[in-house]
Design a protein around this motif. Structure first.
Motif, short mmCIF file in Angstrom:
data_model
loop_
_atom_site.label_atom_id
_atom_site.label_comp_id
_atom_site.label_asym_id
_atom_site.label_seq_id
_atom_site.Cartn_x
_atom_site.Cartn_y
_atom_site.Cartn_z
N LEU A 163 21.11 -18.43 128.18
CA LEU A 163 20.26 -19.19 127.52
C LEU A 163 20.30 -20.86 127.66
CD1 LEU A 163 17.89 -18.14 125.65
CD2 LEU A 163 19.42 -18.29 123.88
N THR A 164 21.34 -21.39 127.63
CA THR A 164 21.31 -22.80 127.68
C THR A 164 20.57 -22.95 129.13
OG1 THR A 164 23.45 -22.85 126.59
CG2 THR A 164 23.07 -24.74 127.89
N ALA A 165 20.78 -22.68 130.16
CA ALA A 165 20.29 -23.00 131.55
C ALA A 165 18.85 -22.94 131.31
CB ALA A 165 21.02 -22.05 132.72
N LEU A 166 18.41 -21.73 130.42
CA LEU A 166 17.06 -21.33 130.56
C LEU A 166 16.14 -22.55 129.87
CD1 LEU A 166 14.29 -19.65 130.82
CD2 LEU A 166 15.22 -18.36 128.68
N LEU A 167 16.88 -23.03 128.75
CA LEU A 167 16.20 -24.07 127.85
C LEU A 167 16.30 -25.38 128.54
CD1 LEU A 167 17.36 -23.31 124.29
CD2 LEU A 167 15.31 -22.60 125.26
N ALA A 168 17.22 -25.46 129.42
CA ALA A 168 17.05 -26.79 130.26
C ALA A 168 16.20 -26.61 131.33
CB ALA A 168 18.67 -27.09 130.78
N TRP A 169 16.01 -25.49 132.04
CA TRP A 169 15.05 -25.38 132.84
C TRP A 169 13.62 -25.44 132.59
CZ3 TRP A 169 11.55 -21.17 133.86
CH2 TRP A 169 10.99 -21.17 135.14
N LEU A 170 13.39 -24.91 131.29
CA LEU A 170 11.81 -24.95 130.53
C LEU A 170 11.60 -26.31 130.49
CD1 LEU A 170 12.26 -21.78 128.43
CD2 LEU A 170 10.49 -22.22 130.24
N ALA A 171 12.73 -27.10 129.82
CA ALA A 171 12.49 -28.57 129.68
C ALA A 171 12.18 -29.42 130.75
CB ALA A 171 13.51 -28.93 128.64
#
Length: 85
Positions: free
Chosen positions: A31-39
């Motif tokens: 989830l942390t990587a997903l949020l960073a990717w979306l940002a």
């Protein structure tokens, strides 16, 4: 991996859509990587996920913490903290 992402409340407003289907890069595994990717994708994502610690998430309908693995998830729901009133 194709993933359906649903956005709620001010996250939806900032993203400009209620949901989208994305093909995640192989290195996005939690989830942390997903949020960073979306940002990092665009200005809307940068605004919506500027403070990732404020985002709550559910993976396939189950509440999940920041570092939760995505595994074979089919749906992620992203929303701000819920408050009572």
């Amino acid at each position: 991996m194709a993933l359906n992402i649903s956005y709620f409340a001010w996250v939806r407003e900032r993203m400009g859509t209620a949901e989208e289907v994305v093909d995640l890069p192989a290195d996005i595994t939690d989830l942390t990587a997903l949020l960073a990717w979306l940002a990092a994708r665009d200005a809307r994502g940068a605004l919506a996920f500027a403070e990732p610690h404020r985002i709550r998430a559910a993976i396939d309908g189950v509440m999940a913490g920041a570092g939760a693995p995505l595994g074979e998830a089919r749906e992620i729901a992203l929303f701000p903290p819920v408050t009572g009133g």
